[in-house]
Scaffold this motif. Structure first.
Motif, PDB file in Angstrom:
ATOM      1  N   GLU A  76      23.875   6.078  14.864  1.00  0.00           N
ATOM      2  CA  GLU A  76      24.590   6.553  14.202  1.00  0.00           C
ATOM      3  C   GLU A  76      24.222   6.153  12.564  1.00  0.00           C
ATOM      4  O   GLU A  76      24.298   6.483  11.713  1.00  0.00           O
ATOM      5  CB  GLU A  76      26.296   6.836  14.683  1.00  0.00           C
ATOM      6  CG  GLU A  76      26.459   7.623  15.421  1.00  0.00           C
ATOM      7  CD  GLU A  76      26.222   6.657  16.841  1.00  0.00           C
ATOM      8  OE1 GLU A  76      25.718   5.727  16.321  1.00  0.00           O
ATOM      9  OE2 GLU A  76      27.593   7.195  17.803  1.00  0.00           O
TER      10      GLU A  76
ATOM     11  N   SER B 234      20.611   7.099  11.447  1.00  0.00           N
ATOM     12  CA  SER B 234      20.536   8.553  11.457  1.00  0.00           C
ATOM     13  C   SER B 234      21.731   8.860  10.098  1.00  0.00           C
ATOM     14  O   SER B 234      21.529  10.263   9.746  1.00  0.00           O
ATOM     15  CB  SER B 234      20.439   9.472  12.302  1.00  0.00           C
ATOM     16  OG  SER B 234      21.866   9.180  12.831  1.00  0.00           O
ATOM     17  N   ASP B 235      22.009   8.187   9.225  1.00  0.00           N
ATOM     18  CA  ASP B 235      23.630   8.183   8.384  1.00  0.00           C
ATOM     19  C   ASP B 235      22.943   8.034   7.130  1.00  0.00           C
ATOM     20  O   ASP B 235      21.382   7.965   6.462  1.00  0.00           O
ATOM     21  CB  ASP B 235      24.081   7.355   8.351  1.00  0.00           C
ATOM     22  CG  ASP B 235      25.006   7.987   7.050  1.00  0.00           C
ATOM     23  OD1 ASP B 235      25.593   8.458   6.714  1.00  0.00           O
ATOM     24  OD2 ASP B 235      26.086   6.875   7.008  1.00  0.00           O
TER      25      ASP B 235
ATOM     26  N   GLU C 259      23.891  11.720  13.650  1.00  0.00           N
ATOM     27  CA  GLU C 259      24.647  12.273  12.002  1.00  0.00           C
ATOM     28  C   GLU C 259      23.826  12.994  11.378  1.00  0.00           C
ATOM     29  O   GLU C 259      24.775  12.918  10.746  1.00  0.00           O
ATOM     30  CB  GLU C 259      24.826  10.909  11.478  1.00  0.00           C
ATOM     31  CG  GLU C 259      25.899   9.855  12.610  1.00  0.00           C
ATOM     32  CD  GLU C 259      27.418  10.553  12.385  1.00  0.00           C
ATOM     33  OE1 GLU C 259      27.440  11.921  12.093  1.00  0.00           O
ATOM     34  OE2 GLU C 259      28.344  10.323  12.671  1.00  0.00           O
ATOM     35  N   SER C 260      22.701  13.144  11.274  1.00  0.00           N
ATOM     36  CA  SER C 260      21.591  14.454  10.585  1.00  0.00           C
ATOM     37  C   SER C 260      20.069  14.347  11.393  1.00  0.00           C
ATOM     38  O   SER C 260      20.841  14.268  12.702  1.00  0.00           O
ATOM     39  CB  SER C 260      21.581  13.386   9.740  1.00  0.00           C
ATOM     40  OG  SER C 260      20.162  12.773   9.000  1.00  0.00           O
TER      41      SER C 260
ATOM     42  N   LYS D 279      27.144  13.963   6.545  1.00  0.00           N
ATOM     43  CA  LYS D 279      27.167  13.081   8.361  1.00  0.00           C
ATOM     44  C   LYS D 279      27.523  14.273   8.680  1.00  0.00           C
ATOM     45  O   LYS D 279      28.803  14.730   8.264  1.00  0.00           O
ATOM     46  CB  LYS D 279      28.097  11.728   8.563  1.00  0.00           C
ATOM     47  CG  LYS D 279      26.835  10.624   7.517  1.00  0.00           C
ATOM     48  CD  LYS D 279      28.396  10.087   7.827  1.00  0.00           C
ATOM     49  CE  LYS D 279      28.367   9.443   9.246  1.00  0.00           C
ATOM     50  NZ  LYS D 279      29.075   8.052   9.143  1.00  0.00           N
ATOM     51  N   ARG D 280      26.931  14.583  10.254  1.00  0.00           N
ATOM     52  CA  ARG D 280      27.192  15.839  11.437  1.00  0.00           C
ATOM     53  C   ARG D 280      29.441  15.911  11.448  1.00  0.00           C
ATOM     54  O   ARG D 280      29.421  16.674  11.708  1.00  0.00           O
ATOM     55  CB  ARG D 280      26.180  15.695  12.628  1.00  0.00           C
ATOM     56  CG  ARG D 280      25.002  16.135  12.281  1.00  0.00           C
ATOM     57  CD  ARG D 280      24.298  16.676  13.222  1.00  0.00           C
ATOM     58  NE  ARG D 280      23.147  17.207  12.932  1.00  0.00           N
ATOM     59  CZ  ARG D 280      22.456  17.026  13.146  1.00  0.00           C
ATOM     60  NH1 ARG D 280      22.170  16.630  14.762  1.00  0.00           N
ATOM     61  NH2 ARG D 280      20.633  17.827  13.167  1.00  0.00           N
TER      62      ARG D 280
ATOM     63  N   HIS E  19      35.251   6.067   5.374  1.00  0.00           N
ATOM     64  CA  HIS E  19      34.832   7.005   6.551  1.00  0.00           C
ATOM     65  C   HIS E  19      35.559   7.607   7.340  1.00  0.00           C
ATOM     66  O   HIS E  19      35.271   6.838   8.661  1.00  0.00           O
ATOM     67  CB  HIS E  19      33.208   6.641   6.963  1.00  0.00           C
ATOM     68  CG  HIS E  19      32.543   6.489   6.217  1.00  0.00           C
ATOM     69  ND1 HIS E  19      31.455   8.312   6.122  1.00  0.00           N
ATOM     70  CD2 HIS E  19      31.548   6.563   5.246  1.00  0.00           C
ATOM     71  CE1 HIS E  19      30.455   8.025   4.701  1.00  0.00           C
ATOM     72  NE2 HIS E  19      30.096   7.191   4.293  1.00  0.00           N
TER      73      HIS E  19
END
Length: 374
Positions: free
Chosen positions: A39, A42-43, A69-70, A197-198, A351
């Motif tokens: 995570e 991929s942030d 996360e993307s 972020k997803r 977050h």
């Protein structure tokens, strides 16, 4: 394969590589999370940075598409004490090494991450260069000195969506909802994508808010028109990478949204941009907040929430002239949340979608829906 690292303070380190073969320049930071390396990588907020993991064992649960996360990995690279090539998880689809190679991201291991972390804490986040092909210290130093610094690059242009799209997934569903699974939509918003972020989008949908994601090239006039026509009920400003002070165009557009009294909610970079757009410039922290164990006090309830954080910049204390502080970081007493006094706007630096526990922060998304309804 060997890897060679040169930091701007003159430190030169030889280590090993387990990711893409390359020569890359970026800013080095450390992350104290005990889990979630996929995570983190991929942030989009980590674009332009090398992440030093204080957790010594990395790679042991592999990688899977569901935890992205993307659409891809955005960090420049990762530095770990020990890489576990042999992963074990029923959810794993591939190794971390193959993931990094696929996304052209450097992985560096067999390095003293405790030493790096202590150095960053003492001297602050700094620029570095890593290479699997260049071993000469002076050559690496020359490359670093002639490369742009992270604050000189607009990474938002790289990570923001290029198309407008709807997001219809929730935190509790891996696929798009069927009609009988969809939360009742009580409001609709535009999400301005600075590197969203997803799971932030998932949480917004779970709160009962319809989501349309738009690029960072948005025009305030279009959003104001949509708000007056009741097409949207509010605007969300997402997280994202880099120095918020370089985003001059975005600041001007956000100022127009503020003047139009549109309900807004911002997280991380969005939180910072709201401060700047109100006339209060952000400042850079010494080594930033990166990790999943940061205690934050909710000033309204008095409860302490353990939060996930990823930012190098913070809003100034004198913003209390126009906003009430809703959350405070208990590590260094910096501002973690704001509610603006004369506007339907609030924001948080941490977050709330990341769920580090045990005191969760997802209620903040429901507060956004309540604000819109009011």
């Amino acid at each position: 394969m060997k890897a060679y690292i040169y930091l701007e303070n003159g430190t030169f380190i030889e280590a090993k590589s387990f990711g893409a073969e390359d020569t890359v320049v970026g800013e080095i930071v450390f992350n104290t999370s005990m889990s979630g390396y996929q995570e983190i990588m991929s942030d989009p907020s980590y674009a332009g940075q090398f992440v030093t993991f204080t957790m010594p064992e990395i790679g042991n649960v592999g990688v899977n598409e569901q935890d992205m996360e993307s659409s891809k990995a955005h960090a420049k690279g990762m530095l770990v004490r020990k890489y576990q090539a042999r992963y074990s998880s029923f959810r794993a689809e591939e190794s971390l090494e193959s993931f990094l190679i696929k996304h052209n991201i450097m992985g560096i291991c067999d390095i003293d991450t405790r030493f790096l972390t202590k150095m960053i804490r003492k001297e602050g986040a700094m620029m570095m260069v890593a290479s699997t092909t260049i071993s000469d210290r002076n050559e690496l130093k020359n490359i670093l000195e002639n490369s742009p610094r992270i604050e000189d690059v607009n990474y938002i242009e790289q990570v923001s969506t290029k198309i407008i799209y709807k997001h219809e997934r929730s935190t509790y569903s891996n696929t798009e909802f069927k009609y009988d699974e969809t939360p009742i939509t009580q409001a609709n918003i535009a999400v301005i994508d600075f590197g969203v972020k997803r799971n932030i989008l998932n949480e917004i949908v779970s709160a009962g808010i319809g989501v349309e994601v738009i690029p960072n090239s948005f025009k305030a006039e279009d959003l104001i028109k949509s708000y007056k026509s009741k097409i949207i009920d509010g605007v969300f400003l997402s997280n994202g990478p880099g120095d918020p002070l370089v985003l001059k165009r975005e600041q001007e557009q956000i100022k127009k949204l503020i003047d139009a009294k549109i309900p807004m909610f911002g997280i991380c970079l969005g939180h910072q941009l709201l401060s700047i757009s109100h006339g209060y410039d952000t400042f850079k922290l010494k080594f930033g907040h990166h990790g999943g164990n940061h205690p934050v006090k909710n000033e309204k309830t008095g409860l302490v929430e353990i939060t996930a954080q990823n930012h190098n910049y913070n809003v100034p204390n004198n913003i209390i002239e126009i906003a009430d502080v809703t959350h405070t970081n208990l590590f260094d007493n910096t501002i973690e949340g704001l509610k603006y006094k004369d506007s339907p706007i609030f924001s948080v630096q941490h977050h709330p979608e990341a769920s580090p526990g045990p005191k969760e922060s997802q209620y903040i998304f429901c507060e956004f829906l309540s604000l819109i309804k009011r």
